[in-house]
Write a protein that holds these residues in place. Sequence first.
Motif, PDB file in Angstrom:
ATOM      1  N   ASP A  35      12.539 -21.132 -56.377  1.00 30.98           N
ATOM      2  CA  ASP A  35      12.554 -20.188 -55.241  1.00 30.98           C
ATOM      3  C   ASP A  35      11.111 -19.771 -54.843  1.00 30.98           C
ATOM      4  O   ASP A  35      10.743 -18.944 -54.122  1.00 30.98           O
ATOM      5  N   GLY A  36      10.059 -20.531 -55.694  1.00 27.74           N
ATOM      6  CA  GLY A  36       8.678 -20.020 -55.449  1.00 27.74           C
ATOM      7  C   GLY A  36       8.115 -18.946 -56.113  1.00 27.74           C
ATOM      8  O   GLY A  36       6.909 -18.475 -55.948  1.00 27.74           O
ATOM      9  N   SER A  37       8.965 -18.192 -56.920  1.00 25.22           N
ATOM     10  CA  SER A  37       8.351 -17.000 -57.747  1.00 25.22           C
ATOM     11  C   SER A  37       7.216 -17.526 -58.561  1.00 25.22           C
ATOM     12  O   SER A  37       7.337 -18.362 -59.095  1.00 25.22           O
ATOM     13  N   GLU A  38       6.435 -16.360 -58.647  1.00 27.11           N
ATOM     14  CA  GLU A  38       5.286 -16.845 -59.811  1.00 27.11           C
ATOM     15  C   GLU A  38       5.292 -15.615 -60.603  1.00 27.11           C
ATOM     16  O   GLU A  38       5.030 -14.353 -60.133  1.00 27.11           O
ATOM     17  N   GLY A  39       4.710 -15.659 -62.070  1.00 27.25           N
ATOM     18  CA  GLY A  39       4.599 -14.804 -62.704  1.00 27.25           C
ATOM     19  C   GLY A  39       3.218 -15.038 -63.435  1.00 27.25           C
ATOM     20  O   GLY A  39       2.620 -16.259 -63.405  1.00 27.25           O
ATOM     21  N   ARG A  40       3.025 -14.222 -64.353  1.00 28.71           N
ATOM     22  CA  ARG A  40       1.353 -14.260 -64.911  1.00 28.71           C
ATOM     23  C   ARG A  40       1.689 -13.717 -66.401  1.00 28.71           C
ATOM     24  O   ARG A  40       1.959 -12.390 -66.387  1.00 28.71           O
ATOM     25  N   PHE A  41       0.993 -14.285 -67.251  1.00 31.69           N
ATOM     26  CA  PHE A  41       0.780 -13.842 -68.492  1.00 31.69           C
ATOM     27  C   PHE A  41      -0.833 -13.739 -68.823  1.00 31.69           C
ATOM     28  O   PHE A  41      -1.377 -14.590 -68.415  1.00 31.69           O
ATOM     29  N   THR A  42      -1.363 -12.568 -69.316  1.00 28.01           N
ATOM     30  CA  THR A  42      -2.508 -12.454 -69.759  1.00 28.01           C
ATOM     31  C   THR A  42      -2.616 -11.887 -71.213  1.00 28.01           C
ATOM     32  O   THR A  42      -1.770 -10.936 -71.677  1.00 28.01           O
ATOM     33  N   GLY A  43      -3.463 -12.519 -71.870  1.00 28.11           N
ATOM     34  CA  GLY A  43      -3.429 -11.840 -73.398  1.00 28.11           C
ATOM     35  C   GLY A  43      -4.513 -12.737 -74.287  1.00 28.11           C
ATOM     36  O   GLY A  43      -5.576 -13.358 -73.742  1.00 28.11           O
ATOM     37  N   THR A  65       0.775  -9.461 -71.815  1.00 24.36           N
ATOM     38  CA  THR A  65       1.374  -8.981 -70.903  1.00 24.36           C
ATOM     39  C   THR A  65       1.855 -10.133 -70.065  1.00 24.36           C
ATOM     40  O   THR A  65       1.074 -10.795 -69.573  1.00 24.36           O
ATOM     41  N   PHE A  66       3.213 -10.214 -69.638  1.00 27.07           N
ATOM     42  CA  PHE A  66       3.639 -10.883 -68.968  1.00 27.07           C
ATOM     43  C   PHE A  66       4.322 -10.250 -67.608  1.00 27.07           C
ATOM     44  O   PHE A  66       5.358  -9.357 -67.890  1.00 27.07           O
ATOM     45  N   THR A  67       3.869 -10.512 -66.383  1.00 26.10           N
ATOM     46  CA  THR A  67       4.379  -9.691 -65.294  1.00 26.10           C
ATOM     47  C   THR A  67       5.214 -10.496 -64.535  1.00 26.10           C
ATOM     48  O   THR A  67       4.722 -11.782 -63.967  1.00 26.10           O
ATOM     49  N   ARG A  73       5.760  -6.645 -68.767  1.00 26.36           N
ATOM     50  CA  ARG A  73       6.266  -6.407 -70.271  1.00 26.36           C
ATOM     51  C   ARG A  73       5.436  -7.054 -71.179  1.00 26.36           C
ATOM     52  O   ARG A  73       4.693  -8.083 -70.934  1.00 26.36           O
ATOM     53  N   PRO A  74       5.400  -6.445 -72.406  1.00 23.75           N
ATOM     54  CA  PRO A  74       4.871  -7.019 -73.413  1.00 23.75           C
ATOM     55  C   PRO A  74       5.295  -8.306 -73.794  1.00 23.75           C
ATOM     56  O   PRO A  74       6.751  -8.447 -73.709  1.00 23.75           O
ATOM     57  N   ALA A  75       4.618  -9.227 -74.308  1.00 29.19           N
ATOM     58  CA  ALA A  75       5.247 -10.591 -74.483  1.00 29.19           C
ATOM     59  C   ALA A  75       4.452 -11.151 -75.956  1.00 29.19           C
ATOM     60  O   ALA A  75       3.060 -10.832 -75.904  1.00 29.19           O
ATOM     61  N   GLU A  76       5.075 -12.049 -76.743  1.00 30.67           N
ATOM     62  CA  GLU A  76       4.527 -12.796 -77.834  1.00 30.67           C
ATOM     63  C   GLU A  76       5.288 -13.725 -78.371  1.00 30.67           C
ATOM     64  O   GLU A  76       6.411 -13.686 -78.031  1.00 30.67           O
ATOM     65  N   ARG A  77       4.451 -14.628 -79.095  1.00 31.39           N
ATOM     66  CA  ARG A  77       5.262 -15.846 -79.518  1.00 31.39           C
ATOM     67  C   ARG A  77       4.334 -16.083 -80.940  1.00 31.39           C
ATOM     68  O   ARG A  77       3.084 -16.002 -80.800  1.00 31.39           O
TER      69      ARG A  77
END
Length: 167
Positions: A35-43, A65-67, A73-77
Amino acid sequence: MSLRSVPQALHPVPRALDHLAGEWRVERTVRDLTDGSEGRFTGTTLFSPLPAPEAAGLLHHESGTFTWRGTARPAERTLRFLPGEAAGAVRVEFADGRFFHDLDLRTGRWTTEHPCVRDLYRGEFEVLDADHWRTRWRVGGPAKDLLLVTEYHRPDRAGGSSGRRAR
């Protein structure tokens, strides 16, 4: 099939674990090709020595942070990077010890695949210089159609700390 769009000179890495050790700034774009949606993670990603009794290898901990669709939202792995079968190569595992993929950066470039249920992750790793590397994962299957591009940069050396381990 290559995921690269523009050929670039690569930086060979004889010992991947030594090269990766320390702190990296991370910027990732995640594009849903359906669908062309795009997200971004910075950290940040910190490659630190594995806790005892695992003497060899690095613990990879990513946090930030993942947007996605306007919601941050906070994100980690966490992953484990262990010495691979070939000298200088790496065996990448999930935090629970399941195999993820091999990684060999001796030429500055590596491609790999990881089957995940019915989807297939195709990855490409490129080391552009001592302080910059990139991954591209193309994920395809019935559940996902994604492109994830991650840029890793060492923190500014002029700021005093490169995040690298002392030798």
